[in-house]
Each structure stands twice: as structure tokens, then as C-alpha cells.
Design a protein around this motif. Structure first.
Motif, PDB file in Angstrom:
ATOM      1  N   LYS A 215      -2.137   5.321  -0.366  1.00 55.36           N
ATOM      2  CA  LYS A 215      -3.216   6.178  -0.302  1.00 55.36           C
ATOM      3  C   LYS A 215      -4.404   6.525   0.836  1.00 55.36           C
ATOM      4  O   LYS A 215      -4.093   5.819   2.038  1.00 55.36           O
TER       5      LYS A 215
ATOM      6  N   CYS B 220       8.411   1.850  -2.281  1.00 59.39           N
ATOM      7  CA  CYS B 220       8.262   2.691  -3.069  1.00 59.39           C
ATOM      8  C   CYS B 220       9.659   2.127  -4.197  1.00 59.39           C
ATOM      9  O   CYS B 220       9.591   0.393  -4.228  1.00 59.39           O
TER      10      CYS B 220
ATOM     11  N   GLU C  98       3.670   8.943  -5.957  1.00 57.13           N
ATOM     12  CA  GLU C  98       2.279   7.849  -4.873  1.00 57.13           C
ATOM     13  C   GLU C  98       3.373   6.960  -5.400  1.00 57.13           C
ATOM     14  O   GLU C  98       3.604   6.527  -4.183  1.00 57.13           O
ATOM     15  N   LYS C  99       3.416   6.513  -6.127  1.00 54.67           N
ATOM     16  CA  LYS C  99       3.666   5.153  -6.502  1.00 54.67           C
ATOM     17  C   LYS C  99       4.784   4.876  -6.724  1.00 54.67           C
ATOM     18  O   LYS C  99       5.230   3.980  -6.076  1.00 54.67           O
TER      19      LYS C  99
ATOM     20  N   ASN D  34      -0.914   9.758  -8.679  1.00 48.98           N
ATOM     21  CA  ASN D  34      -1.026   8.886  -8.260  1.00 48.98           C
ATOM     22  C   ASN D  34       0.209   8.431  -8.875  1.00 48.98           C
ATOM     23  O   ASN D  34       0.581   7.880  -8.063  1.00 48.98           O
TER      24      ASN D  34
ATOM     25  N   VAL E 210       5.165   8.904   1.735  1.00 45.14           N
ATOM     26  CA  VAL E 210       4.238   9.492   1.227  1.00 45.14           C
ATOM     27  C   VAL E 210       3.268   9.295   1.656  1.00 45.14           C
ATOM     28  O   VAL E 210       2.779   8.643   0.674  1.00 45.14           O
TER      29      VAL E 210
ATOM     30  N   LEU F  22      -0.685  10.331   0.053  1.00 44.90           N
ATOM     31  CA  LEU F  22      -1.677  10.950  -1.215  1.00 44.90           C
ATOM     32  C   LEU F  22      -3.449  11.324   0.175  1.00 44.90           C
ATOM     33  O   LEU F  22      -3.488  10.243  -0.029  1.00 44.90           O
TER      34      LEU F  22
ATOM     35  N   SER G 177       9.300  14.328  -8.206  1.00 47.07           N
ATOM     36  CA  SER G 177       9.782  12.850  -7.139  1.00 47.07           C
ATOM     37  C   SER G 177      11.464  13.483  -6.207  1.00 47.07           C
ATOM     38  O   SER G 177      11.951  13.269  -5.501  1.00 47.07           O
TER      39      SER G 177
ATOM     40  N   SER H 138       5.570   5.735  -2.383  1.00 51.73           N
ATOM     41  CA  SER H 138       4.273   5.228  -1.705  1.00 51.73           C
ATOM     42  C   SER H 138       5.084   5.417  -0.487  1.00 51.73           C
ATOM     43  O   SER H 138       3.837   4.667   0.586  1.00 51.73           O
TER      44      SER H 138
END
Ligand code: FES
Lengths: 152, 147
Positions: free
Chosen positions: A2, B85, A54-55, A51, A61, A63, A145, A58
Motif C-alpha cells: 500500500k 503474497c 492487495e492482501k 484491500n 501489486v 494499491l 486475482s 501484495s
């Protein structure tokens, strides 16, 4: 990742691994009272989706902060501004840029966007914490995703 | 929020020295009977309450839970140790019997050890666990040394 200090610290060291950006695109209004509940609910749902995706992804990516506009705005003009964001983002090695929205109107401006539009159908207003909602959202997140991964 | 979702907490018997470390001793009932744990990793989700500076929130946690060849329960964190991830058991058809990270093709053997030559440099974290009245309780994920 983020747009937070601790994540950006990580980002500068791992830039080559982070090649995807998601920009949540969010509509805002306080005038159309009949739609207030629905519109604000949509914005909560959008935030949850952003969110959670993104999780899930992450490590690859980033955000972006949400791009916000007033309901009824000329989306052609908003698309131009959004393209400024995208141009800015592309100065980093971001290869894949996704615009995430629940506002169907964007479909019409899709062609003028220099990014991939991910349009999500909203949910019926409900308790977002309920088991049922969690299941539905989780299923959709998996699909989104997967879609994003298909670009990699 | 639905009351049933919030798992009750138990305090785990721990060394008094550690007890002052807030929350680290809290294991949470994740609503999974030990009898339902097989040798295939299954996804388990639960919620914990977290106070983090400005925010107090319920956060969702996930583990991959299975019994190893000695019948021991293993609960692995799904967070890729490369860049974070979400890792899935048999997440790629190309790598059966492994955990797979879709972001940069990170791989882990069943015990969570990173497959050398893939981006992750250390194994998946392991959750502290306990069994009480036949139910599984999970605590904090703990890092392990790299392979
Ligand atoms: S985040 Fe899992 S391999 Fe990079």
C-alpha cells in the motif's frame, strides 16, 4: 503493498518484483438522498475488494490511493485526469495498471483509459460481516486475482 | 458483527517472563476439530482482535493445517516469505504436493521449507498451536531459519 511508509520502504528495495498497480476509482455524492445508502455502501465494498486483493497479491501489486470524483461528473474529463495518474505511475517500472470500480458508467469510457478496467458488480446492501457476505466476497476476490494473474 | 464469528480466547500456560509480552500467549479456538485434520493441508480462517497504534480492529487470519507423517499437527502461515503474497497448497498444477506463490513462482515443500532456487529465502512461518477438548487453538506465527 500500500502507499504506506513501511510498504514503500520495501518497495524501493524490491521494485523489480512489483510491476502492477491497482487504482480504486470511487464515486462520491451527498445530494441524491435516495441513493446515499447505496452509494456509500458501494464505496465500502470497493474498499474491501481493494484491500483484500492487495492482501492476496501484495508482493507484486501496489494499491494506489483511491481516485475520487463526484457523481454525475463528466467521465470523459475524469478519464483524462486518471490518465495523468497512469502516466505518472508508468514512470516507475509498472507494467500492468488496473482501474477498479463499481460504477458501471466507466464501461463507456473504457477505451479512453490507458489501463485495464476491472468493473465489479456491486453487492446487495447487507451486513458485510455476515458469513454469507464473506463467502461471496471471497469468491469474487479469487476470480479477480486470477484475472490479474492472467496478465502476468 | 455476528457474535459467533469471534472466537473465544484462552490464555496459554507460559513462562511468567513471557507473560508481560502482551497478547503473545493468546491462543484462539479456530473452530476446527482435531479429528477433521487430515494429511492434506486445509485452509482455516479465523479472526483476532488487534490494537495497532491508532486502529483497533478485527483482523482475519489464515493457516494451512494438516497432520504430518508422525501425526503431528502443523499450522503454516500462508504469507509468502519473499514479499508477502498469499501462498496456496497445490496452487499450481505444475507443482503438485507443494505450496505455491503466484506472484513470482515461489514454492515451498509440504513442511513449509522454501524450495531452493525460487524467490523465498526462508520457510513459511509456523503458528503456535495447542489442542484443548479436541479443538485446535492457534497463536502467533513464528519465523524459522532459512533453508
Ligand atoms: S511474493 Fe511469493 S514469490 Fe515473491
Amino acid at each position: 503493498m500500500k502507499w504506506l511508509r513501511k510498504d514503500l520502504e520495501k518497495y524501493v528495495q524490491a521494485k523489480e518484483y512489483v510491476d502492477t498497480v491497482i487504482i480504486p476509482v470511487q464515486m462520491f455524492q451527498v445530494v441524491d438522498e435516495n441513493q446515499l445508502e447505496k452509494d456509500s455502501f458501494d464505496s465500502e465494498v470497493l474498499a474491501i475488494f481493494a484491500n483484500e486483493i492487495e492482501k492476496e497479491l501484495s508482493g507484486r501489486v501496489m494499491l494506489a490511493p483511491a481516485y475520487t470524483y463526484v457523481k454525475g461528473a463528466d467521465l470523459g474529463r475524469e478519464a483524462e485526469r486518471l490518465n495523468e495518474w497512469i502516466k505518472h505511475l508508468k514512470q516507475q517500472p509498472f507494467k500492468h495498471i488496473f482501474v477498479l470500480t463499481l460504477d458501471m458508467q466507466w464501461k463507456k469510457s473504457e477505451a479512453s483509459l490507458d489501463a485495464n478496467l476491472l468493473w465489479l458488480p456491486g453487492l446487495k446492501p447487507t451486513n458485510l460481516q455476515s458469513q454469507e457476505a464473506v463467502q461471496v466476497i471471497r469468491g469474487q476476490i479469487e476470480q479477480i486475482s486470477e484475472l490479474i494473474r492472467s496478465y502476468w | 458483527m455476528a457474535a459467533g464469528l469471534l472466537a473465544p480466547m484462552i490464555r496459554f500456560a507460559i513462562d511468567p517472563v513471557l507473560q508481560s509480552q502482551e497478547k503473545s500467549g493468546d491462543l484462539v479456538n479456530v473452530n476446527l476439530s482435531v479429528d477433521d485434520i487430515t494429511d492434506t493441508p486445509q485452509r482455516v480462517d479465523w479472526e483476532v482482535q488487534q490494537v495497532d497504534g491508532w486502529y483497533e480492529s478485527n483482523i482475519n487470519r489464515t493457516a494451512w493445517v494438516y497432520k504430518d507423517e508422525n501425526g503431528e499437527i502443523v499450522a503454516l502461515s500462508p504469507i509468502c516469505t519473499h514479499l508477502g503474497c498469499f501462498v496456496s497448497w497445490e496452487g499450481s498444477e505444475d507443482y503438485p504436493n507443494e505450496f505455491y506463490c503466484p506472484c513470482h513462482d515461489g514454492r515451498y515443500y509440504k513442511d513449509g521449507t522454501n524450495v531452493p532456487g525460487t524467490p523465498p529465502l526462508r520457510p513459511l512461518d509456523v503458528y503456535e498451536h495447542a489442542v484443548e477438548n479436541g479443538m485446535l487453538y492457534l497463536g502467533e506465527p513464528k519465523p524459522r531459519e532459512g533453508a
